[in-house]
Design an enzyme around this catalytic site. Structure first.
Site, PDB file in Angstrom:
ATOM      1  N   THR A 250      46.456  91.724  48.502  1.00  0.00           N
ATOM      2  CA  THR A 250      46.180  92.915  47.683  1.00  0.00           C
ATOM      3  C   THR A 250      44.889  92.674  46.890  1.00  0.00           C
ATOM      4  OG1 THR A 250      47.614  92.027  45.928  1.00  0.00           O
ATOM      5  CG2 THR A 250      48.597  93.627  47.413  1.00  0.00           C
TER       6      THR A 250
ATOM      7  N   THR B 258      51.370  90.465  45.171  1.00  0.00           N
ATOM      8  CA  THR B 258      51.269  90.960  43.789  1.00  0.00           C
ATOM      9  C   THR B 258      50.892  92.436  43.836  1.00  0.00           C
ATOM     10  OG1 THR B 258      50.652  88.770  43.064  1.00  0.00           O
ATOM     11  CG2 THR B 258      50.038  90.587  41.604  1.00  0.00           C
TER      12      THR B 258
ATOM     13  N   PHE C  75      55.139  82.710  41.778  1.00  0.00           N
ATOM     14  CA  PHE C  75      54.391  82.082  40.684  1.00  0.00           C
ATOM     15  C   PHE C  75      53.813  80.734  41.115  1.00  0.00           C
ATOM     16  CE2 PHE C  75      57.638  84.850  38.806  1.00  0.00           C
ATOM     17  CZ  PHE C  75      56.832  85.701  38.065  1.00  0.00           C
TER      18      PHE C  75
ATOM     19  N   GLU D 285      48.012  77.258  43.516  1.00  0.00           N
ATOM     20  CA  GLU D 285      47.379  76.568  44.635  1.00  0.00           C
ATOM     21  C   GLU D 285      47.275  75.087  44.289  1.00  0.00           C
ATOM     22  OE1 GLU D 285      43.812  78.299  46.179  1.00  0.00           O
ATOM     23  OE2 GLU D 285      44.635  80.312  46.056  1.00  0.00           O
TER      24      GLU D 285
ATOM     25  N   ASN E 138      50.195  86.377  34.551  1.00  0.00           N
ATOM     26  CA  ASN E 138      48.845  85.925  34.908  1.00  0.00           C
ATOM     27  C   ASN E 138      47.833  86.315  33.835  1.00  0.00           C
ATOM     28  OD1 ASN E 138      49.522  84.563  37.183  1.00  0.00           O
ATOM     29  ND2 ASN E 138      48.546  85.951  38.636  1.00  0.00           N
TER      30      ASN E 138
ATOM     31  N   PHE F 141      47.746  75.067  29.999  1.00  0.00           N
ATOM     32  CA  PHE F 141      46.703  76.094  30.108  1.00  0.00           C
ATOM     33  C   PHE F 141      45.865  76.214  28.840  1.00  0.00           C
ATOM     34  CE2 PHE F 141      46.835  78.176  34.253  1.00  0.00           C
ATOM     35  CZ  PHE F 141      47.795  77.358  34.804  1.00  0.00           C
TER      36      PHE F 141
ATOM     37  N   GLY G  53      38.823  80.885  37.677  1.00  0.00           N
ATOM     38  CA  GLY G  53      38.503  81.551  38.939  1.00  0.00           C
ATOM     39  C   GLY G  53      39.747  81.652  39.809  1.00  0.00           C
TER      40      GLY G  53
ATOM     41  N   CYS H 241      43.658  84.815  41.996  1.00  0.00           N
ATOM     42  CA  CYS H 241      44.694  85.539  41.247  1.00  0.00           C
ATOM     43  C   CYS H 241      44.247  86.047  39.880  1.00  0.00           C
ATOM     44  CB  CYS H 241      45.910  84.644  41.090  1.00  0.00           C
ATOM     45  SG  CYS H 241      46.495  84.038  42.673  1.00  0.00           S
TER      46      CYS H 241
ATOM     47  N   LYS I 170      39.387  75.058  41.508  1.00  0.00           N
ATOM     48  CA  LYS I 170      40.259  74.033  40.917  1.00  0.00           C
ATOM     49  C   LYS I 170      40.462  72.945  41.966  1.00  0.00           C
ATOM     50  CE  LYS I 170      44.859  74.959  41.162  1.00  0.00           C
ATOM     51  NZ  LYS I 170      46.121  75.631  40.839  1.00  0.00           N
TER      52      LYS I 170
HETATM   53  C1  UGA Z   1      47.750  81.223  39.206  1.00  0.00           C
HETATM   54  C2  UGA Z   1      49.021  81.033  38.359  1.00  0.00           C
HETATM   55  O1  UGA Z   1      48.936  79.825  37.610  1.00  0.00           O
HETATM   56  C3  UGA Z   1      50.266  81.000  39.240  1.00  0.00           C
HETATM   57  O2  UGA Z   1      51.437  80.936  38.432  1.00  0.00           O
HETATM   58  C4  UGA Z   1      50.303  82.271  40.087  1.00  0.00           C
HETATM   59  O3  UGA Z   1      51.406  82.283  40.982  1.00  0.00           O
HETATM   60  C5  UGA Z   1      49.030  82.386  40.902  1.00  0.00           C
HETATM   61  O4  UGA Z   1      47.900  82.392  40.002  1.00  0.00           O
HETATM   62  C6  UGA Z   1      49.106  83.670  41.681  1.00  0.00           C
HETATM   63  O5  UGA Z   1      49.130  84.742  41.064  1.00  0.00           O
HETATM   64  O6  UGA Z   1      49.319  83.618  42.910  1.00  0.00           O
HETATM   65  P1  UGA Z   1      46.198  79.572  40.673  1.00  0.00           P
HETATM   66  O7  UGA Z   1      45.254  80.728  40.784  1.00  0.00           O
HETATM   67  O8  UGA Z   1      46.565  78.811  41.891  1.00  0.00           O
HETATM   68  O9  UGA Z   1      47.606  80.067  40.027  1.00  0.00           O
HETATM   69  O10 UGA Z   1      45.532  78.526  39.701  1.00  0.00           O
HETATM   70  P2  UGA Z   1      45.723  78.020  38.194  1.00  0.00           P
HETATM   71  O11 UGA Z   1      46.205  76.631  38.218  1.00  0.00           O
HETATM   72  O12 UGA Z   1      46.497  78.981  37.399  1.00  0.00           O
HETATM   73  O13 UGA Z   1      44.195  77.990  37.709  1.00  0.00           O
HETATM   74  C7  UGA Z   1      43.427  79.199  37.637  1.00  0.00           C
HETATM   75  C8  UGA Z   1      42.089  78.920  36.987  1.00  0.00           C
HETATM   76  O14 UGA Z   1      42.242  78.607  35.624  1.00  0.00           O
HETATM   77  C9  UGA Z   1      41.317  77.731  37.592  1.00  0.00           C
HETATM   78  O15 UGA Z   1      39.966  78.078  37.705  1.00  0.00           O
HETATM   79  C10 UGA Z   1      41.537  76.610  36.606  1.00  0.00           C
HETATM   80  O16 UGA Z   1      40.528  75.661  36.617  1.00  0.00           O
HETATM   81  C11 UGA Z   1      41.566  77.405  35.305  1.00  0.00           C
HETATM   82  N1  UGA Z   1      42.291  76.706  34.225  1.00  0.00           N
HETATM   83  C12 UGA Z   1      43.607  76.482  34.297  1.00  0.00           C
HETATM   84  C13 UGA Z   1      41.575  76.276  33.101  1.00  0.00           C
HETATM   85  O17 UGA Z   1      40.342  76.466  33.004  1.00  0.00           O
HETATM   86  N2  UGA Z   1      42.250  75.670  32.087  1.00  0.00           N
HETATM   87  C14 UGA Z   1      43.577  75.455  32.139  1.00  0.00           C
HETATM   88  O18 UGA Z   1      44.133  74.896  31.157  1.00  0.00           O
HETATM   89  C15 UGA Z   1      44.281  75.860  33.274  1.00  0.00           C
END
Ligand code: UGA
Length: 432
Positions: A86, A122, A152, A155, A211, A252, A260, A263, A324
């Site tokens: 989506t 989503t 939830f 990656e 999210n 977080f 980035g 999601c 990430k």
């Molecule tokens: C995110 C959500 O965490 C999941 O729960 C959700 O299922 C998923 O989206 C989705 O909707 O499918 P994801 O995109 O895999 O998961 O990655 P995250 O670990 O959440 O990180 C997202 C971004 O935030 C990355 O760029 C990461 O570097 C950044 N981030 C994360 C930070 O800059 N600081 C933090 O403390 C945590």
């Protein structure tokens, strides 16, 4: 139980493999025959730790079936998960639901006995209502329930997140569907996770709210990091001090480059769009999106400052370019706008990422993929630690760069500023 996952992207593939691992027969369907053939041979098209082993194991046990035959898979299943993409619509903030509705139109033909149709993709609040409308006809009224079961998974951590979820959300008013869903999730929820049965619209909105809230936490700590840089405070202390309050929570709160991935950027935009449709001003989410966009520019400017605003012919090394670690996903990675800008300004950019060369940079001038950390760092003017892969956590920069006067910009605060000071390496982190 017999399940059908429609769409073998990230969500469908990981969920399908994990559901088969707890004993279900799972059909994973995709219209892309090449992808199906690839998966049938036990190959995994995405980088996700642990997925290939699990996939191979369940393929061998004949519990996991990859097919492009939607009809056969749906007719033989009790539960059908819609797991298609989506993405954001072009020139708009809204989620593009054309794939979801197309699947619903196809499913309508195959509902000949009771089935649960689930959105795992989503989808904005009220999408389930629209799917129900598409599916319904005079004959099949009682033959299906449309349920929302958002995922939830993160990656890079998806298998663990699937097996040990914080919660499982099932959005339905149907007692029958809820009972079946609870038994499907029983092997997983037994291990302490919480199972919530909510309304369908509630489940749809929980996903976006979660999210958007996580994106808010990140943007908040990133802005506080900006203030730390001006006041000589270390953001790590702030994250620790704030996060120890259980009402806030310590996860977080890691400051870094802009968030980035596939999601947060897409879902925050879609939530704003949903707010607009219902005439609700989601001003906080709007600020978060804005703050995250500005952050990419801010950090790019900082790179320029570190090179004394003289970018021509400077060698800049990116260690990690994915959004990430533990993923090969480049969607909305902050490295993309940074590298594009530096390339325009005639820098020589070298990058190394454990997941290899990236198409995103193939048409850019002066951007070179290096096969290892050593060749990426040699004689560099500025090393940018963009993604916190484990490979980058114990490096001896002096040995790698073999040059005086290089600088390090650690966008993930991996290294200790004190140790760098002792080594006499000009070192810059985020919010410190
Ligand atoms: C995110 C959500 O965490 C999941 O729960 C959700 O299922 C998923 O989206 C989705 O909707 O499918 P994801 O995109 O895999 O998961 O990655 P995250 O670990 O959440 O990180 C997202 C971004 O935030 C990355 O760029 C990461 O570097 C950044 N981030 C994360 C930070 O800059 N600081 C933090 O403390 C945590």
């Amino acid at each position: 139980m017999k399940l059908c996952m429609i769409g073998t992207g990230y969500v469908g593939l990981v969920s399908g493999v994990c559901f088969s691992d707890v004993g279900n027969k799972v059909y994973c369907v995709d219209k892309d025959q090449n992808k199906i053939d690839y998966l049938k041979k036990g190959n995994v098209p995405i980088y996700e730790p642990g997925l290939e082993e699990l996939l191979k194991k369940n393929l061998k046990q004949n519990r996991l079936i990859f097919t492009s035959n939607l009809k056969k898979a749906v007719l033989d299943s009790n539960i059908v998960f819609i797991c298609v993409g989506t993405p954001t619509k072009k020139n708009s903030n809204s989620a593009d639901l054309k794939n979801v509705f197309e699947v619903a139109r196809q499913l309508k033909k195959y509902i000949t006995k009771y089935k649960i149709i689930i959105t795992k993709s989503t989808v904005p609040v009220t999408t389930g209502d629209q799917i129900e409308k598409i599916l319904k006809n005079q004959k099949n009224k009682k033959l299906f329930d449309v349920v929302s079961n958002p995922e939830f998974l993160r990656e890079g951590e998806a298998i663990r997140d699937f097996i040990y979820p914080d919660r499982v959300i099932i959005g339905t008013n149907s007692k029958k569907a809820n009972k079946i869903m609870k038994s499907l999730y029983m092997p997983i929820i037994k291990k302490n996770s919480r199972y919530f049965n909510t309304s369908r619209r509630g489940a749809e909105l929980i996903k976006y709210a979660s999210n958007a809230f996580l994106a808010t936490k990140i943007s908040f700590i990133n802005e506080i990091a900006n203030l730390c840089e001006k006041t000589g405070v270390d953001i790590k202390d702030i994250s620790l001090g704030m996060g120890s309050d259980q009402r806030i929570g310590d996860r977080f709160l890691r400051a870094g480059p802009a968030y980035g991935g596939s999601c947060f950027p897409k879902d925050t935009r879609a939530l704003i769009d949903t707010g607009n449709k219902f005439k609700i001003d989601l001003s906080i989410v709007k600020s978060v999106v804005n703050s995250n966009e500005k952050r990419k520019i801010l950090l790019t400017k900082k790179i320029s400052t570190l090179l004394n605003n003289n970018l021509n012919n400077k060698i800049v090394t990116f260690l990690g370019v994915t959004f990430k670690p533990n993923t090969d996903d480049m969607r909305e990675a902050s490295s993309i706008p940074m590298i594009k800008y530096l390339s325009k300004k005639k820098c020589h950019i070298r990058y190394f990422d454990p997941t290899g060369k990236k198409d995103e940079f193939k048409n850019l001038k002066n951007v070179e993929y290096c096969k290892n950390i050593k060749s990426a760092c040699l004689k560099s003017d500025l090393i940018i630690l963009h993604t916190e892969w484990n490979d980058f956590k114990l490096l001896n920069f002096k040995k790698l760069v073999k040059k005086k006067n290089f600088k390090i910009y650690d966008m993930r605060n991996i290294y200790s500023p004190l140790k760098m000071k002792k080594l006499k390496i000009p070192y810059f982190g985020i919010g410190r």
